[in-house]
Design an enzyme around this catalytic site. Structure first.
Site, PDB file in Angstrom:
ATOM      1  N   GLY A   8       0.840  -1.209   0.000  1.00 28.25           N
ATOM      2  CA  GLY A   8       0.000   0.000   0.000  1.00 28.25           C
ATOM      3  C   GLY A   8       0.864   1.243   0.000  1.00 28.25           C
ATOM      4  N   ILE A   9       1.942   1.203  -0.789  1.00 27.73           N
ATOM      5  CA  ILE A   9       2.945   2.283  -0.762  1.00 27.73           C
ATOM      6  C   ILE A   9       2.409   3.592  -1.354  1.00 27.73           C
ATOM      7  CG2 ILE A   9       4.038   1.810  -3.031  1.00 27.73           C
ATOM      8  CD1 ILE A   9       6.764   2.162  -1.449  1.00 27.73           C
ATOM      9  N   GLN A  12      -0.993   7.822   1.745  1.00 23.15           N
ATOM     10  CA  GLN A  12      -0.338   8.868   2.547  1.00 23.15           C
ATOM     11  C   GLN A  12       0.819   8.291   3.392  1.00 23.15           C
ATOM     12  OE1 GLN A  12      -2.293  11.880   5.533  1.00 23.15           O
ATOM     13  NE2 GLN A  12      -1.923  10.020   6.683  1.00 23.15           N
ATOM     14  N   ASP A  13       0.515   7.263   4.180  1.00 18.10           N
ATOM     15  CA  ASP A  13       1.534   6.743   5.100  1.00 18.10           C
ATOM     16  C   ASP A  13       2.655   6.056   4.338  1.00 18.10           C
ATOM     17  OD1 ASP A  13      -0.240   7.667   6.944  1.00 18.10           O
ATOM     18  OD2 ASP A  13      -0.521   5.775   7.993  1.00 18.10           O
ATOM     19  N   LEU A  59      -3.460  -8.334  -2.030  1.00 17.38           N
ATOM     20  CA  LEU A  59      -3.336  -8.918  -0.686  1.00 17.38           C
ATOM     21  C   LEU A  59      -4.316 -10.054  -0.429  1.00 17.38           C
ATOM     22  CD1 LEU A  59      -2.874  -6.142   2.029  1.00 17.38           C
ATOM     23  CD2 LEU A  59      -1.393  -8.079   1.560  1.00 17.38           C
ATOM     24  N   LEU A  80       0.281  -1.484   4.947  1.00 10.20           N
ATOM     25  CA  LEU A  80      -0.542  -0.266   4.998  1.00 10.20           C
ATOM     26  C   LEU A  80      -1.671  -0.338   3.976  1.00 10.20           C
ATOM     27  CD1 LEU A  80       2.404   2.317   4.990  1.00 10.20           C
ATOM     28  CD2 LEU A  80       1.408   1.117   6.931  1.00 10.20           C
ATOM     29  N   GLN A  83      -8.737  -0.893   2.304  1.00 13.73           N
ATOM     30  CA  GLN A  83      -9.763   0.153   2.218  1.00 13.73           C
ATOM     31  C   GLN A  83      -9.694   0.949   3.530  1.00 13.73           C
ATOM     32  OE1 GLN A  83     -12.028   2.639   2.129  1.00 13.73           O
ATOM     33  NE2 GLN A  83     -13.418   1.302   3.254  1.00 13.73           N
ATOM     34  N   SER A 125      -6.097   0.521  13.921  1.00  9.25           N
ATOM     35  CA  SER A 125      -6.763   1.829  13.977  1.00  9.25           C
ATOM     36  C   SER A 125      -7.426   2.069  15.327  1.00  9.25           C
ATOM     37  CB  SER A 125      -7.813   1.898  12.874  1.00  9.25           C
ATOM     38  OG  SER A 125      -8.656   3.005  13.100  1.00  9.25           O
ATOM     39  N   GLU A 127     -10.013   3.567  15.605  1.00  7.47           N
ATOM     40  CA  GLU A 127     -11.457   3.416  15.378  1.00  7.47           C
ATOM     41  C   GLU A 127     -11.968   2.130  16.033  1.00  7.47           C
ATOM     42  OE1 GLU A 127     -13.906   5.169  13.438  1.00  7.47           O
ATOM     43  OE2 GLU A 127     -12.514   6.848  13.398  1.00  7.47           O
ATOM     44  N   TYR A 149     -15.362  -0.656   8.892  1.00  7.92           N
ATOM     45  CA  TYR A 149     -13.914  -0.425   8.872  1.00  7.92           C
ATOM     46  C   TYR A 149     -13.307  -0.820  10.216  1.00  7.92           C
ATOM     47  CZ  TYR A 149      -9.536   2.251   9.119  1.00  7.92           C
ATOM     48  OH  TYR A 149      -8.225   2.628   9.292  1.00  7.92           O
ATOM     49  N   LYS A 153     -10.504  -3.744  11.208  1.00  9.53           N
ATOM     50  CA  LYS A 153      -9.219  -3.455  11.857  1.00  9.53           C
ATOM     51  C   LYS A 153      -9.090  -4.220  13.175  1.00  9.53           C
ATOM     52  CE  LYS A 153      -7.177  -0.648   9.004  1.00  9.53           C
ATOM     53  NZ  LYS A 153      -5.894  -0.983   8.378  1.00  9.53           N
TER      54      LYS A 153
HETATM   55  P1  NDP Z   1      -4.481   5.329   2.050  1.00  9.61           P
HETATM   56  O1  NDP Z   1      -5.926   5.098   1.760  1.00  9.61           O
HETATM   57  O2  NDP Z   1      -3.887   6.629   1.699  1.00  9.61           O
HETATM   58  O3  NDP Z   1      -3.614   4.162   1.378  1.00  9.61           O
HETATM   59  C1  NDP Z   1      -3.993   2.823   1.472  1.00  9.61           C
HETATM   60  C2  NDP Z   1      -3.459   2.056   0.270  1.00  9.61           C
HETATM   61  O4  NDP Z   1      -4.074   0.773   0.263  1.00  9.61           O
HETATM   62  C3  NDP Z   1      -3.812   2.712  -1.046  1.00  9.61           C
HETATM   63  O5  NDP Z   1      -2.720   3.455  -1.510  1.00  9.61           O
HETATM   64  C4  NDP Z   1      -4.169   1.571  -1.988  1.00  9.61           C
HETATM   65  O6  NDP Z   1      -3.084   1.251  -2.816  1.00  9.61           O
HETATM   66  C5  NDP Z   1      -4.426   0.403  -1.058  1.00  9.61           C
HETATM   67  N1  NDP Z   1      -5.859   0.075  -1.085  1.00  9.61           N
HETATM   68  C6  NDP Z   1      -6.904   0.926  -1.056  1.00  9.61           C
HETATM   69  N2  NDP Z   1      -8.064   0.261  -1.105  1.00  9.61           N
HETATM   70  C7  NDP Z   1      -7.734  -1.050  -1.154  1.00  9.61           C
HETATM   71  C8  NDP Z   1      -8.502  -2.230  -1.246  1.00  9.61           C
HETATM   72  N3  NDP Z   1      -9.824  -2.197  -1.275  1.00  9.61           N
HETATM   73  N4  NDP Z   1      -7.826  -3.402  -1.309  1.00  9.61           N
HETATM   74  C9  NDP Z   1      -6.469  -3.430  -1.264  1.00  9.61           C
HETATM   75  N5  NDP Z   1      -5.707  -2.343  -1.206  1.00  9.61           N
HETATM   76  C10 NDP Z   1      -6.335  -1.161  -1.154  1.00  9.61           C
HETATM   77  O7  NDP Z   1      -4.282   5.048   3.623  1.00  9.61           O
HETATM   78  P2  NDP Z   1      -3.251   5.726   4.654  1.00  9.61           P
HETATM   79  O8  NDP Z   1      -1.908   5.786   4.046  1.00  9.61           O
HETATM   80  O9  NDP Z   1      -3.871   6.934   5.219  1.00  9.61           O
HETATM   81  O10 NDP Z   1      -3.255   4.633   5.825  1.00  9.61           O
HETATM   82  C11 NDP Z   1      -2.418   3.485   5.760  1.00  9.61           C
HETATM   83  C12 NDP Z   1      -3.037   2.402   6.620  1.00  9.61           C
HETATM   84  O11 NDP Z   1      -3.194   2.886   7.962  1.00  9.61           O
HETATM   85  C13 NDP Z   1      -4.432   1.971   6.158  1.00  9.61           C
HETATM   86  O12 NDP Z   1      -4.573   0.583   6.412  1.00  9.61           O
HETATM   87  C14 NDP Z   1      -5.364   2.741   7.082  1.00  9.61           C
HETATM   88  O13 NDP Z   1      -6.592   2.066   7.254  1.00  9.61           O
HETATM   89  C15 NDP Z   1      -4.543   2.754   8.369  1.00  9.61           C
HETATM   90  N6  NDP Z   1      -4.848   3.857   9.265  1.00  9.61           N
HETATM   91  C16 NDP Z   1      -4.768   5.149   8.819  1.00  9.61           C
HETATM   92  C17 NDP Z   1      -5.067   6.195   9.659  1.00  9.61           C
HETATM   93  C18 NDP Z   1      -4.960   7.616   9.202  1.00  9.61           C
HETATM   94  O14 NDP Z   1      -5.404   8.509   9.938  1.00  9.61           O
HETATM   95  N7  NDP Z   1      -4.368   7.883   8.051  1.00  9.61           N
HETATM   96  C19 NDP Z   1      -5.474   5.955  11.071  1.00  9.61           C
HETATM   97  C20 NDP Z   1      -5.439   4.572  11.443  1.00  9.61           C
HETATM   98  C21 NDP Z   1      -5.159   3.574  10.569  1.00  9.61           C
HETATM   99  P3  NDP Z   1      -3.250   0.825  -4.371  1.00  9.61           P
HETATM  100  O15 NDP Z   1      -4.510   1.472  -4.882  1.00  9.61           O
HETATM  101  O16 NDP Z   1      -2.008   1.403  -4.989  1.00  9.61           O
HETATM  102  O17 NDP Z   1      -3.288  -0.649  -4.403  1.00  9.61           O
END
Ligand code: NDP
Length: 324
Positions: A8-9, A12-13, A59, A80, A83, A125, A127, A149, A153
């Site tokens: 999930g590069i 944001q994270d 995944l 990371l 959804q 999370s 949450e 969600y 988690k």
């Molecule tokens: P983002 O939504 O920015 O990134 C998540 C990545 O996961 C996306 O870039 C995407 O990559 C991939 N992704 C999205 N939807 C799916 C799906 N349905 N199936 C598989 N892969 C998917 O999240 P953040 O960087 O903000 O957060 C990183 C992790 O931390 C996440 O798991 C989030 O739930 C968790 N988190 C974040 C918080 C926050 O405040 N930011 C708080 C607590 C937890 P691609 O499309 O390239 O495959």
């Protein structure tokens, strides 16, 4: 040189963590569901996309997970991917549960299968705690999830704990509360507020529609939170940690701060839209990061007011660059 694989590069994270690990001298590899089609906009913004090796990985597909791990041979995996929107999870509950809890199970199984000493970080999370009535949740607080969600988690948290216990894997969950940055997508309310307020400050006469602004959240600064992820994988034994600022602020305070930075009064520009209310909502969340401070030495620097200001400054700079 250590090798890290970030699943999930593109998010944001993923972007901030990649930069941190590259700065530490890691060789960084990252996955997207379709790495050939992904634009890696966030990595481009940080100017690091050319320093990363990309792989496609689904995944929820064990073969794909095993194949990438076998090719990359990482020392550390950061999961990371999945959804990540609470709001969207009410419309896509199955996708949310599958991506967040089946995904981590495939990673755990693949690590077990390869028998390599891989260290695994999983993105949990805050949450999952649900509503704590303003009490700060710590690692002993029970989960009472209030969205698909949060359920996904909480499930993933117990999968990681079970594999650590049963198979002695070095696997841990960071139970992170909300963390924001200029890389947050606009679907998230903080970025929606910042972008609209900056457009208004630049002359737009639009109104900003918001749902329930009396909810309170524990908001931190994303680049600080990815440091905690790395710290968790450098300990002698794997463990779970709550990462939060310890302070909860209402969405109304966040909105007021954003408009104040722009020398505007939010009441002139915001309208309430009941259709944006969620089927079930956490009124207040707050995390207690004392264990992370004591064991990891992790400390928060930026709190809600700084986060709002930094996001506004970044957005105004980006608007000016586009106009210039
Ligand atoms: P983002 O939504 O920015 O990134 C998540 C990545 O996961 C996306 O870039 C995407 O990559 C991939 N992704 C999205 N939807 C799916 C799906 N349905 N199936 C598989 N892969 C998917 O999240 P953040 O960087 O903000 O957060 C990183 C992790 O931390 C996440 O798991 C989030 O739930 C968790 N988190 C974040 C918080 C926050 O405040 N930011 C708080 C607590 C937890 P691609 O499309 O390239 O495959």
């Amino acid at each position: 040189m250590k090798r890290a694989l970030i699943c999930g590069i593109s998010g944001q994270d993923g972007a901030y963590l990649s930069r941190l690990l590259l700065d530490k001298g890691y060789e960084v590899f990252g996955t997207a569901r379709d790495a050939q089609m992904a634009l890696f906009h966030n990595l481009r913004l940080l100017g690091i996309q050319n320093r990363i090796g990309f792989h496609s990985m689904a995944l929820n597909d064990f073969r794909s997970v095993l194949q990438v791990i076998t090719r990359v041979k990482p020392d550390e995996i950061y999961n990371l991917a999945g959804q990540s929107s609470v709001g969207l999870s009410f419309d896509q509950p199955v996708e949310t549960l599958e991506s967040n809890s089946v995904g981590i199970l495939n990673l755990l199984e693949a690590i077990r299968f390869t028998e390599r000493p891989i260290r695994l970080y999983n993105a949990g999370s805050g949450e999952s705690f649900g509503d704590t009535d303003g009490d700060a949740a710590d690692e002993d607080t029970p989960f009472r999830p209030r969205s698909p969600y949060a359920v996904s988690k909480a499930t993933a948290f117990w999968e990681v704990a079970n594999y650590r216990d049963a198979y002695k894997l070095y696997a841990c969950t960071g139970i992170l509360f909300n963390h924001e940055s200029p890389l947050r997508p606009e679907r998230f309310v903080t970025q929606k507020i910042v972008k609209a307020a900056c457009r208004i400050a630049s002359g737009s006469d639009e109104k900003l529609s918001l749902g329930n602004i009396s909810i309170s959240r524990d908001w931190g600064w994303a680049p600080e939170y990815v440091q905690a992820m790395w710290m968790m994988l450098q300990q002698e034994a794997a463990d779970d940690f709550v990462i939060a600022t310890g302070e909860s602020r209402s969405l109304e305070e966040f909105v007021a701060q954003v408009f104040e930075v722009l020398s505007l009064s939010w009441r002139d520009h915001v309208v309430a839209d009941p259709s944006l209310f969620r089927p079930s909502e956490i009124m207040i969340n707050r995390g207690n990061p004392s264990k992370a401070a004591r064991v990891l030495g992790w400390r928060v620097v930026h709190k809600m007011r700084d986060v709002a200001r930094l996001m506004v400054e970044a957005e105004m700079a980006s608007l000016a660059a586009r106009e210039g």
